[in-house]
Design an enzyme around this catalytic site. Structure first.
Site, PDB file in Angstrom:
ATOM      1  N   ASN A   9     -15.752  65.450 -28.490  1.00 29.86           N
ATOM      2  CA  ASN A   9     -15.672  66.264 -29.707  1.00 29.86           C
ATOM      3  C   ASN A   9     -16.441  65.527 -30.798  1.00 29.86           C
ATOM      4  O   ASN A   9     -15.974  64.525 -31.328  1.00 29.86           O
ATOM      5  CB  ASN A   9     -14.191  66.440 -30.093  1.00 29.86           C
ATOM      6  CG  ASN A   9     -14.019  67.201 -31.393  1.00 29.86           C
ATOM      7  OD1 ASN A   9     -14.996  67.717 -31.949  1.00 29.86           O
ATOM      8  ND2 ASN A   9     -12.788  67.269 -31.876  1.00 29.86           N
ATOM      9  N   LYS A  11     -17.137  66.526 -33.729  1.00 26.72           N
ATOM     10  CA  LYS A  11     -16.652  66.841 -35.086  1.00 26.72           C
ATOM     11  C   LYS A  11     -17.851  67.137 -36.006  1.00 26.72           C
ATOM     12  O   LYS A  11     -18.853  67.678 -35.524  1.00 26.72           O
ATOM     13  CB  LYS A  11     -15.734  65.722 -35.585  1.00 26.72           C
ATOM     14  CG  LYS A  11     -14.623  65.409 -34.563  1.00 26.72           C
ATOM     15  CD  LYS A  11     -13.544  64.498 -35.060  1.00 26.72           C
ATOM     16  CE  LYS A  11     -12.502  64.277 -33.966  1.00 26.72           C
ATOM     17  NZ  LYS A  11     -11.377  63.433 -34.376  1.00 26.72           N
ATOM     18  N   HIS A  94      -6.980  72.059 -32.810  1.00 28.01           N
ATOM     19  CA  HIS A  94      -7.146  70.637 -33.149  1.00 28.01           C
ATOM     20  C   HIS A  94      -6.354  70.326 -34.422  1.00 28.01           C
ATOM     21  O   HIS A  94      -6.330  71.134 -35.360  1.00 28.01           O
ATOM     22  CB  HIS A  94      -8.630  70.296 -33.343  1.00 28.01           C
ATOM     23  CG  HIS A  94      -8.871  68.819 -33.315  1.00 28.01           C
ATOM     24  ND1 HIS A  94      -8.563  68.009 -34.395  1.00 28.01           N
ATOM     25  CD2 HIS A  94      -9.342  67.994 -32.347  1.00 28.01           C
ATOM     26  CE1 HIS A  94      -8.854  66.752 -34.082  1.00 28.01           C
ATOM     27  NE2 HIS A  94      -9.322  66.711 -32.848  1.00 28.01           N
ATOM     28  N   GLU A  96      -7.005  68.485 -36.851  1.00 25.83           N
ATOM     29  CA  GLU A  96      -7.800  68.481 -38.087  1.00 25.83           C
ATOM     30  C   GLU A  96      -7.966  69.899 -38.631  1.00 25.83           C
ATOM     31  O   GLU A  96      -8.131  70.088 -39.840  1.00 25.83           O
ATOM     32  CB  GLU A  96      -9.158  67.803 -37.830  1.00 25.83           C
ATOM     33  CG  GLU A  96      -8.987  66.292 -37.708  1.00 25.83           C
ATOM     34  CD  GLU A  96     -10.065  65.586 -36.901  1.00 25.83           C
ATOM     35  OE1 GLU A  96     -11.125  66.169 -36.631  1.00 25.83           O
ATOM     36  OE2 GLU A  96      -9.811  64.417 -36.517  1.00 25.83           O
ATOM     37  N   GLU A 166      -3.001  65.175 -28.124  1.00 26.49           N
ATOM     38  CA  GLU A 166      -3.637  64.261 -29.070  1.00 26.49           C
ATOM     39  C   GLU A 166      -2.626  63.878 -30.145  1.00 26.49           C
ATOM     40  O   GLU A 166      -2.487  64.609 -31.148  1.00 26.49           O
ATOM     41  CB  GLU A 166      -4.836  64.942 -29.739  1.00 26.49           C
ATOM     42  CG  GLU A 166      -5.946  65.333 -28.792  1.00 26.49           C
ATOM     43  CD  GLU A 166      -7.285  65.422 -29.510  1.00 26.49           C
ATOM     44  OE1 GLU A 166      -8.216  64.725 -29.081  1.00 26.49           O
ATOM     45  OE2 GLU A 166      -7.401  66.151 -30.512  1.00 26.49           O
ATOM     46  N   GLY A 172      -8.638  58.688 -34.482  1.00 21.95           N
ATOM     47  CA  GLY A 172      -9.523  58.013 -35.418  1.00 21.95           C
ATOM     48  C   GLY A 172      -8.910  56.779 -36.065  1.00 21.95           C
ATOM     49  O   GLY A 172      -9.431  56.256 -37.040  1.00 21.95           O
ATOM     50  N   SER A 212      -8.307  57.840 -29.975  1.00 17.09           N
ATOM     51  CA  SER A 212      -8.829  56.477 -29.845  1.00 17.09           C
ATOM     52  C   SER A 212      -9.025  56.039 -28.395  1.00 17.09           C
ATOM     53  O   SER A 212      -8.846  54.869 -28.052  1.00 17.09           O
ATOM     54  CB  SER A 212      -7.932  55.474 -30.593  1.00 17.09           C
ATOM     55  OG  SER A 212      -7.933  55.756 -31.984  1.00 17.09           O
TER      56      SER A 212
HETATM   57  P1  13P Z   1     -10.903  59.735 -31.723  1.00 19.55           P
HETATM   58  O1  13P Z   1     -11.283  59.519 -30.272  1.00 19.55           O
HETATM   59  O2  13P Z   1     -11.987  59.401 -32.678  1.00 19.55           O
HETATM   60  O3  13P Z   1      -9.592  59.108 -32.054  1.00 19.55           O
HETATM   61  O4  13P Z   1     -10.698  61.339 -31.886  1.00 19.55           O
HETATM   62  C1  13P Z   1      -9.913  62.019 -30.986  1.00 19.55           C
HETATM   63  C2  13P Z   1     -10.078  63.463 -31.251  1.00 19.55           C
HETATM   64  O5  13P Z   1      -9.659  63.955 -32.290  1.00 19.55           O
HETATM   65  C3  13P Z   1     -10.780  64.279 -30.245  1.00 19.55           C
HETATM   66  O6  13P Z   1     -10.620  65.629 -30.501  1.00 19.55           O
END
Ligand code: 13P
Length: 252
Positions: A9, A11, A94, A96, A166, A172, A212
């Site tokens: 992803n 982003k 997601h 976010e 997740e 992150g 992560s």
């Molecule tokens: P990270 O791997 O940067 O923690 O992000 C995970 C994520 O949100 C994948 O959709």
């Protein structure tokens, strides 16, 4: 046989030329013998170009789609539009988007149905925030998210859905869930699926981990019996890291 799934992803990162370069680097590091499904989700403006450019094993995902069909919805893009550009997958739910763009369980339920109706495959995200984990109500939290999204779907609809666990506190932050924590939640989800659908549907459902995940912890995470792959954020922006994670999954 059930195929493992690994998705990057991206982003809101990388301009077009840089993004295309990254896709080519990833492609050239992956052989056609890879048994897992390997997916990348670049920013929306590049999807059509990426779907035409992608060769070999790489499949393209959108990071979201609208809950509606076509019509007067300025700025939205429908699941059917994605399919018409050659996009095969869409990420829905997601954290976010839940947290930053007001995507409620109800919106996610609608988006999921819109995607399935248009023939897209779905990476459906769930996961708890830190305070929920600390209050030890994370199983209820995740069950509630999945119940809202999935209730009323047929067993066969579930074949088009990959569940991505997740935990928000691991996204992150560099703070990965331990392999044991991931396994525990994935086993919980699979058991819940077997109650809501049936055992063979639950056994066939891919449940992947995100938060992560990186080359240094991928082996441990993918060694867990109920972890069928990963949804990778930051580490998918580096070709060598992403390829190393795909390789860890292949070698599990
Ligand atoms: P990270 O791997 O940067 O923690 O992000 C995970 C994520 O949100 C994948 O959709």
């Amino acid at each position: 046989m059930m195929k493992n799934v690994i998705a990057g992803n991206w982003k809101s990162n990388k301009l077009m030329a840089e993004a295309l370069r990254l896709m080519k680097e990833i492609e050239s590091g992956l052989t056609s013998e890879i048994s897992a499904e390997v997916i990348i989700a670049p920013p929306a403006p590049y999807l059509s170009a990426f779907a035409s450019e992608a060769k070999g094993v790489l499949q393209i995902a959108s990071q979201q789609c609208s809950a509606t069909g076509s019509g007067a919805f300025t700025g939205e893009f429908t699941a059917a539009m994605l399919g018409s550009c050659g996009v095969k997958w869409v990420i829905i739910g997601h954290s976010e988007r839940r947290e930053g763009y007001g995507e409620t369980d109800n919106v996610i339920r609608k988006k999921l149905r819109a995607a399935l109706d248009s023939g897209l495959q779905v990476l459906l995200c769930c996961g708890e925030p830190l305070e929920v984990r600390e209050s030890e109500t994370h199983f209820d939290w995740v069950q509630n998210q999945l119940m809202h999204a999935l209730s009323g779907l047929s067993n066969s609809a579930l074949e088009s859905i990959v569940i991505a666990y997740e935990p928000i506190w691991a996204i992150g932050t560099g703070k990965t869930a331990s392999a044991g924590q991931a396994q525990e939640m994935h086993a919980f989800i699979r058991n819940w699926l077997s109650i809501c659908f049936d055992r063979s549907t639950a056994r066939g459902c891919r449940i992947i981990y995100g938060g992560s995940c990186k080359p240094s912890n991928a082996d441990d995470l993918f060694a867990q019996p109920d972890v069928n792959g990963g949804l990778i954020g930051g580490a998918s922006l580096n070709a060598a890291d992403f390829i190393a994670i795909v390789t860890a999954l292949e070698n599990r």
